[in-house]
Scaffold this motif. Structure first.
Motif, PDB file in Angstrom:
ATOM      1  N   PRO A  37       0.829  -1.205   0.000  1.00  0.00           N
ATOM      2  CA  PRO A  37       0.000   0.000   0.000  1.00  0.00           C
ATOM      3  C   PRO A  37       0.863   1.254   0.000  1.00  0.00           C
ATOM      4  O   PRO A  37       2.083   1.184   0.180  1.00  0.00           O
ATOM      5  CB  PRO A  37      -0.781  -0.113   1.321  1.00  0.00           C
ATOM      6  N   SER A  38       0.242   2.378  -0.231  1.00  0.00           N
ATOM      7  CA  SER A  38       0.936   3.659  -0.149  1.00  0.00           C
ATOM      8  C   SER A  38       0.128   4.581   0.754  1.00  0.00           C
ATOM      9  O   SER A  38      -0.937   4.208   1.261  1.00  0.00           O
ATOM     10  CB  SER A  38       1.068   4.292  -1.539  1.00  0.00           C
ATOM     11  N   ALA A  39       0.611   5.804   0.937  1.00  0.00           N
ATOM     12  CA  ALA A  39      -0.120   6.769   1.755  1.00  0.00           C
ATOM     13  C   ALA A  39      -1.448   7.149   1.119  1.00  0.00           C
ATOM     14  O   ALA A  39      -2.334   7.683   1.794  1.00  0.00           O
ATOM     15  CB  ALA A  39       0.730   8.018   1.972  1.00  0.00           C
ATOM     16  N   ALA A  40      -1.603   6.880  -0.177  1.00  0.00           N
ATOM     17  CA  ALA A  40      -2.849   7.202  -0.876  1.00  0.00           C
ATOM     18  C   ALA A  40      -3.836   6.042  -0.873  1.00  0.00           C
ATOM     19  O   ALA A  40      -4.965   6.189  -1.352  1.00  0.00           O
ATOM     20  CB  ALA A  40      -2.548   7.618  -2.313  1.00  0.00           C
ATOM     21  N   SER A  41      -3.432   4.881  -0.367  1.00  0.00           N
ATOM     22  CA  SER A  41      -4.311   3.706  -0.380  1.00  0.00           C
ATOM     23  C   SER A  41      -5.431   3.879   0.633  1.00  0.00           C
ATOM     24  O   SER A  41      -5.191   4.185   1.805  1.00  0.00           O
ATOM     25  CB  SER A  41      -3.509   2.435  -0.067  1.00  0.00           C
ATOM     26  N   GLU A  96      -4.076   8.916  -8.383  1.00  0.00           N
ATOM     27  CA  GLU A  96      -3.621   9.372  -7.070  1.00  0.00           C
ATOM     28  C   GLU A  96      -2.555   8.441  -6.503  1.00  0.00           C
ATOM     29  O   GLU A  96      -1.581   8.888  -5.883  1.00  0.00           O
ATOM     30  CB  GLU A  96      -4.809   9.455  -6.098  1.00  0.00           C
ATOM     31  N   GLU A  97      -2.756   7.127  -6.696  1.00  0.00           N
ATOM     32  CA  GLU A  97      -1.760   6.151  -6.228  1.00  0.00           C
ATOM     33  C   GLU A  97      -0.422   6.368  -6.932  1.00  0.00           C
ATOM     34  O   GLU A  97       0.637   6.357  -6.301  1.00  0.00           O
ATOM     35  CB  GLU A  97      -2.259   4.726  -6.490  1.00  0.00           C
ATOM     36  N   ILE A  98      -0.470   6.559  -8.236  1.00  0.00           N
ATOM     37  CA  ILE A  98       0.770   6.739  -8.988  1.00  0.00           C
ATOM     38  C   ILE A  98       1.477   8.014  -8.557  1.00  0.00           C
ATOM     39  O   ILE A  98       2.700   8.031  -8.359  1.00  0.00           O
ATOM     40  CB  ILE A  98       0.492   6.747 -10.506  1.00  0.00           C
ATOM     41  N   ARG A  99       0.719   9.092  -8.393  1.00  0.00           N
ATOM     42  CA  ARG A  99       1.334  10.354  -7.978  1.00  0.00           C
ATOM     43  C   ARG A  99       2.023  10.207  -6.629  1.00  0.00           C
ATOM     44  O   ARG A  99       3.132  10.712  -6.418  1.00  0.00           O
ATOM     45  CB  ARG A  99       0.269  11.454  -7.916  1.00  0.00           C
ATOM     46  N   GLU A 100       1.355   9.533  -5.704  1.00  0.00           N
ATOM     47  CA  GLU A 100       1.945   9.341  -4.374  1.00  0.00           C
ATOM     48  C   GLU A 100       3.190   8.471  -4.446  1.00  0.00           C
ATOM     49  O   GLU A 100       4.225   8.787  -3.861  1.00  0.00           O
ATOM     50  CB  GLU A 100       0.906   8.701  -3.446  1.00  0.00           C
ATOM     51  N   ARG A 101       3.110   7.383  -5.183  1.00  0.00           N
ATOM     52  CA  ARG A 101       4.231   6.454  -5.253  1.00  0.00           C
ATOM     53  C   ARG A 101       5.426   7.033  -6.011  1.00  0.00           C
ATOM     54  O   ARG A 101       6.563   6.627  -5.787  1.00  0.00           O
ATOM     55  CB  ARG A 101       3.763   5.141  -5.898  1.00  0.00           C
ATOM     56  N   MET A 102       5.168   7.963  -6.913  1.00  0.00           N
ATOM     57  CA  MET A 102       6.243   8.598  -7.684  1.00  0.00           C
ATOM     58  C   MET A 102       6.648   9.945  -7.110  1.00  0.00           C
ATOM     59  O   MET A 102       7.460  10.666  -7.709  1.00  0.00           O
ATOM     60  CB  MET A 102       5.787   8.790  -9.135  1.00  0.00           C
ATOM     61  N   SER A 103       6.134  10.294  -5.945  1.00  0.00           N
ATOM     62  CA  SER A 103       6.334  11.650  -5.414  1.00  0.00           C
ATOM     63  C   SER A 103       7.775  11.952  -5.026  1.00  0.00           C
ATOM     64  O   SER A 103       8.134  13.112  -4.846  1.00  0.00           O
ATOM     65  CB  SER A 103       5.420  11.890  -4.207  1.00  0.00           C
ATOM     66  N   GLY A 104       8.614  10.939  -4.916  1.00  0.00           N
ATOM     67  CA  GLY A 104      10.019  11.178  -4.596  1.00  0.00           C
ATOM     68  C   GLY A 104      10.855  11.586  -5.792  1.00  0.00           C
ATOM     69  O   GLY A 104      12.049  11.886  -5.646  1.00  0.00           O
ATOM     70  N   ASN A 105      10.249  11.601  -6.967  1.00  0.00           N
ATOM     71  CA  ASN A 105      10.957  11.986  -8.191  1.00  0.00           C
ATOM     72  C   ASN A 105      10.372  13.285  -8.730  1.00  0.00           C
ATOM     73  O   ASN A 105       9.221  13.318  -9.157  1.00  0.00           O
ATOM     74  CB  ASN A 105      10.851  10.884  -9.249  1.00  0.00           C
ATOM     75  N   LEU A 106      11.171  14.328  -8.709  1.00  0.00           N
ATOM     76  CA  LEU A 106      10.719  15.633  -9.161  1.00  0.00           C
ATOM     77  C   LEU A 106      11.002  15.823 -10.649  1.00  0.00           C
ATOM     78  O   LEU A 106      12.016  15.353 -11.159  1.00  0.00           O
ATOM     79  CB  LEU A 106      11.413  16.747  -8.367  1.00  0.00           C
ATOM     80  N   CYS A 107      10.095  16.524 -11.312  1.00  0.00           N
ATOM     81  CA  CYS A 107      10.289  16.909 -12.720  1.00  0.00           C
ATOM     82  C   CYS A 107      10.191  18.422 -12.776  1.00  0.00           C
ATOM     83  O   CYS A 107       9.098  18.976 -12.654  1.00  0.00           O
ATOM     84  CB  CYS A 107       9.241  16.265 -13.623  1.00  0.00           C
TER      85      CYS A 107
END
Length: 223
Positions: free
Chosen positions: A127-131, A146-157
């Motif tokens: 799970p993630s913080a968005a689950s 929302e799940e993808i955004r949370e799980r990828m939140s450590g990578n900035l663009c």
């Protein structure tokens, strides 16, 4: 007697072993880029904040700027150079390419390595913080935007290509068969909605630019 400040180590990177002598303070990132000429892994903040230097260590993502090279000995390291199968792109790479999940491309190697881990973590039921429901009996959470955004939140663009990055991860996850991809390409609706919204935004911006240009031209004629 002075203690040695360097060690001879062997790093297993992309299935190949590399023997080298490194200062104990050398980060994995610097060893990859400066010693082994694997420059696909990028140095961004050098503080573990931006994710540009993300690699996979034993299948799990890690920011290589905070990982000492000596601590990576004996572990399986995968960098962006080891993701493709020869000339054939990995489905994650292909999805980023097809959906424009990048602009300048500097953060893209880290984004792709992180996405690979995200897909595997989700498929494993993490799970993630968005689950909404983190109970084991709840099963794999839907891989929503929302799940993808949370799980990828450590990578900035810094270019802001987040909409396309989310779409690319969703497409690659669907191809991987990573559990339920509710709201994404297996259902189609959400992804097409995001693509339509982005297209409308770009069209609106283009029209705005054209109007501004026409206005400027008119002002010059009037002057």
């Amino acid at each position: 007697m002075a203690l040695s400040t360097s060690s001879a180590i062997t790093l297993n990177i992309n299935g190949e072993k590399h023997a080298l002598s490194v200062d104990h303070r050398t980060t994995l990132l610097d060893a990859l880029r400066e010693r082994l000429d694997l420059t696909g892994t990028k140095k961004g903040c050098d503080q573990g904040q931006c994710g540009a230097c993300t690699v996979l260590i034993d299948g799990r993502r890690a920011v290589s700027c905070l990982q000492l090279a000596v601590a990576a000995e004996g572990r399986e390291i995968t960098t962006i150079e080891g993701v493709a199968d020869g000339e054939t792109l990995h489905p994650v790479q292909q999805a980023f390419l097809d959906l424009d999940g990048y602009q300048c491309g500097y953060c893209t190697p880290g984004q792709i390595c992180s996405a690979l881990a995200v897909i595997e973590e989700h498929a494993a039921g993490w799970p993630s913080a968005a689950s909404a429901d983190v109970r084991p009996e709840a099963g794999v959470p839907p891989l929503t935007p929302e799940e993808i955004r949370e799980r990828m939140s450590g990578n900035l663009c810094r270019c802001g290509a987040y909409v396309s990055i989310v779409q690319a991860v969703a497409r690659a996850a669907a191809a991987h068969g990573a559990g339920s991809t509710q709201g994404m390409e297996t259902k189609g609706t959400e992804t097409r909605g995001m693509e339509t919204q982005e297209s409308e935004t770009r069209e609106s911006q283009s029209q705005g630019f054209e109007a501004d240009a026409a206005g400027s031209a008119g002002a010059e004629v009037t002057a």
